[in-house]
Enzyme design. Sequence first.
Site, mmCIF file in Angstrom:
data_model
loop_
_atom_site.group_PDB
_atom_site.id
_atom_site.type_symbol
_atom_site.label_atom_id
_atom_site.label_comp_id
_atom_site.label_asym_id
_atom_site.label_seq_id
_atom_site.Cartn_x
_atom_site.Cartn_y
_atom_site.Cartn_z
ATOM 1 N N ARG A 486 0.842 -1.223 0.151
ATOM 2 C CA ARG A 486 -0.068 -0.116 -0.038
ATOM 3 C C ARG A 486 0.959 1.157 -0.165
ATOM 4 N NH1 ARG A 486 -1.844 -1.405 5.901
ATOM 5 N NH2 ARG A 486 -0.384 -0.342 7.034
ATOM 6 N N ASP A 487 0.105 2.338 0.215
ATOM 7 C CA ASP A 487 0.801 3.487 0.088
ATOM 8 C C ASP A 487 1.881 4.150 1.371
ATOM 9 O OD1 ASP A 487 -1.065 3.857 1.432
ATOM 10 O OD2 ASP A 487 -2.019 5.722 0.592
ATOM 11 N N GLU A 488 2.698 2.928 1.770
ATOM 12 C CA GLU A 488 3.503 3.322 2.905
ATOM 13 C C GLU A 488 4.747 2.508 2.656
ATOM 14 O OE1 GLU A 488 2.401 3.292 7.109
ATOM 15 O OE2 GLU A 488 0.307 2.594 6.460
ATOM 16 N N ASP A 495 8.155 -1.734 13.933
ATOM 17 C CA ASP A 495 8.000 -3.100 12.930
ATOM 18 C C ASP A 495 9.295 -3.600 13.145
ATOM 19 O OD1 ASP A 495 6.000 -0.956 12.221
ATOM 20 O OD2 ASP A 495 5.038 -2.645 11.234
ATOM 21 N N TRP A 552 8.499 2.247 19.378
ATOM 22 C CA TRP A 552 9.054 2.529 18.068
ATOM 23 C C TRP A 552 10.256 3.234 17.979
ATOM 24 C CZ3 TRP A 552 4.353 0.948 18.585
ATOM 25 C CH2 TRP A 552 3.694 0.364 17.621
ATOM 26 N N GLU A 764 -0.992 -8.014 8.881
ATOM 27 C CA GLU A 764 -0.984 -7.100 9.782
ATOM 28 C C GLU A 764 -2.072 -7.245 10.917
ATOM 29 O OE1 GLU A 764 -2.413 -3.512 8.034
ATOM 30 O OE2 GLU A 764 -1.201 -2.374 9.208
HETATM 31 C C1 BGC Z 1 2.330 0.707 9.689
HETATM 32 C C2 BGC Z 1 2.718 -0.051 10.769
HETATM 33 C C3 BGC Z 1 3.182 1.077 11.946
HETATM 34 C C4 BGC Z 1 2.011 1.960 12.227
HETATM 35 C C5 BGC Z 1 2.438 2.700 13.278
HETATM 36 C C6 BGC Z 1 1.110 1.488 10.205
HETATM 37 O O1 BGC Z 1 0.509 2.423 9.121
HETATM 38 O O2 BGC Z 1 1.977 0.049 8.760
HETATM 39 O O3 BGC Z 1 3.127 -1.272 10.726
HETATM 40 O O4 BGC Z 1 4.097 0.575 12.848
HETATM 41 O O5 BGC Z 1 1.425 2.522 11.311
HETATM 42 O O6 BGC Z 1 1.441 2.582 14.224
#
Ligand code: BGC
Length: 904
Positions: A486-488, A495, A552, A764
Amino acid sequence: MKRYFFIIAFFFSFGLYAEQVKVVQLLCENKQNPLGIDIRNPMLSWQLRSEDNGISQTAYEIVVTQNINNFNSNDYVVWRSGKIISDQSVHVVYAGSTLYSKQKYYWKVRIWDKNGKVTPWSNTAFWQTGIFNYNEWTAKWIEPGYVEDTVLRPSPLMRKEFNVDKKIKSVTAYITSHGLYEAQINGQKIGDGLFTPGWTSYNKRLQYQTYDVTSMIRKGKNAIGVTLASGWYRGLLTWNSYKNIWGKSLGLLLQLEIEYADGTNERIVSDETWKSSTGAIRYAELYNGEWIDYRAAKNGWTNPCFNDSDWSNVKVTTYDNSILVASNSEPARKKEKFYPVKIFRTPQNELVADFGQNLVGVIRMKIRANKGDSIFITHAEILDKKGNFYTDNLRLAKQQNLFIPADSTEEVFEPQFTYMGFRYIKIQNYKGIIKPGDLIACAVYADMKQTGKFDCSDTLINKLQHNIQWGQKGNFLDVPTDCPQRDERLGWTGDAEVFFPTGAFNMQIDNFFEKWIQDVSADQLKDGSIPATIPNPFINHPEDDMKGSSGWADVSTIIPWEMYITYGDKRILEKQYSSMKKWVDCITSQSVNYLWTRGWHFGDWLSYAPDNDWQERAAKTDKQLIAQCFYIYSTYIISQTAKTLNNLDDYNFYNNMLSKEKEAYVNEYLTPNGRLISNTQTAYVLALQFDIVPEGTRSQLVERLVNNIHEYNDHLTTGFLGTPFLCHVLSNFGHTDLAYKLLLQKDYPSWLYPVKNGATTIWERWDGQKPDGNLQDKSMNSFNHYAYGAIGDWMYKVICGINVDEKFPGYKHIIIKPIPGGNLTFAKAELETYYGKISSFWEIKDNITIYHFKIPCNTTAEVHIPVKNVQNVLLDGKQILSGQNINDLKIALESGNYEFKVIR
Ligand code: BGC
């Protein structure tokens, strides 16, 4: 628990065995014969091989020379270490005379074993140094000289021809770019890396690659051609579709260094003599795909004698070259190939091919069509409930390629500067017949060595391991990402942090993370906070950056520490120390009396939350409570790091702070009866995992955790932050049986629920696809997200029991503690370390459990075997002890292969 400690050592030399010890696997900076090493004191490693047990090193000798044929003369030898009394065979730092830029150094090593016998010299290995000083770049930055179409931004081509009149000894190419590059000499691609120069915090660190191109250069006319593309540098990134994040213009910096046989040198560099144009790639974006129009192809443009008279000149510009660094992580390469398992029409009459595996990479398609036909290939991870092609979860990412043939002859299309996360493709506007072999899906990922294997008697668990590995492959494309579709596709810190230990079992990930962690510190903000995604695409929009979240941002302490423990390279701690410290100090600045009260947090992201929660079963853990846990963990790590680096002042300072933080936690979040203000699995797990509560209360917390799991009918409810530790905590406190139960659950929420539902990667969400077939909300529903794959770590460490002893990092000393359970009848794990392969295998046959262990040369191990009576333990068929009643047998082993049988 009654314990017994037993030592098995090999004191005698067995005949001529010492002659059989070999020194192999020579590595420099963890790579075999690497090019372009810009570290001036690189690290050298080797392995000992022998068929015998009990092999270790007591001394070594290294010789490094500049002349492969001469390891004797001081004219060439730059380091002769002499006999060094040491058992170190991994990460030995070069300590010879000063190395020079762009030189090849050859080396070999021999060792003395514990009986004082010296081995023969190893084979010769080499490394070639990179460009040490940026002033040595005489190439100029060049950019396209034509007026760019700013909407589609077709890929620029840049070329130059040159003559070679003399006999060549060697030719080395140093290349980098703004945007992505693909370089060719005389029609042939240079190297096999993809997405070069890789993704870094481009305004602070830009990598260049080094290639040996000697065999590509001919006497006479030669041509070099480079295609550029927007990539991460200026392409679309994030859900906000930012573009031009690090710059607007694509550019090339290339230096070809020719060494002639007669000792003279020549350089071909990027400069004003180059020409620029565009070709077949009319559009290329990572999220959206690539448009290839063969009608616009410039056939033969990377060969000599191509007519470029209508090409534009290039624009010469300058940039700060002091940010250039040599790349040392493995580039992305094309890996496994998949053919469609099925080509079919969906209920909506879409023509779809299913490759059987959710993967990350590109489609290669043989097309027989007409000139100008527009064939669209769209990529998706999943079909919806009705079996139709589903792309809603891609959000703004189009994942679509467009192929336009130049004529009706068969042509092969394959995008170069985009990648997709997919299992299915939809083919539109293709009138031809698809023959077997016309469609190939090529997986693309950072080409790291596969180091781990896990296999057991339960096919669903094996499928889970497969899915974890594919989640890793798909999300290790130059940087560790959250998802690949996706757009990430961003370097989400949390992660990466939760998955690191599992990732480090499956593959050799140290160079990959060493690169990325340097970007973590490069992008660290002035106040010490850490951006949520690295390299940070929010540099021009700091207001949108979700920086500093607990779990994070703690990536900045956790990953360097994990790297040190796993691979044993202290340098990573030295390099990252100030960044790690800045982060912990940043938390302190957001705290009151050592309680982290300010800041913004993701919390236990995506933990269990039923849709219609009228029974209030959602497992919500207080975000500040979680934050305090990570404050404590990061402080623990910095104190341990200070100790490891012999910085006792800092050690005392942070260690003292650590107890105050724990005290603050207890006062704020723990009741006198051992209840946490959040009665969730994650809350109990973090408190126990990070050793936060006083010893006397631990058992109460454990009991509450166990009860909580029972309340959910023996199911997990954890999100991103609790999941990696859940089973570990259960095992550490004597509940491995319950951990097995969680692992083996097959209904939602569990690890095997997606597996049972046909997943080929890690999802996810625990319920990406719901039991009724409906899909989770499209705004957050990736089917390739490795975070929950963090259970892999427990499978290696507890089921098969392979653990590093933190006091001897890098598996110099190994703790092997398998715990059979969960109705498994066998389990086997292997791990390729820098010393060699560790393996642990157990099998239950009738009333006997058989254990096989392999311990690499030059390491030792402490093996724990669960037994009821030591009389029942046989080593290689012989009883090893008698008359002891124990349940944890601890055995010290030297290297070698062992078999234990335990009568149950
Ligand atoms: C991502 C994650 C990330 C999270 C932050 C999401 O959109 O895909 O895996 O850690 O945002 O909460």
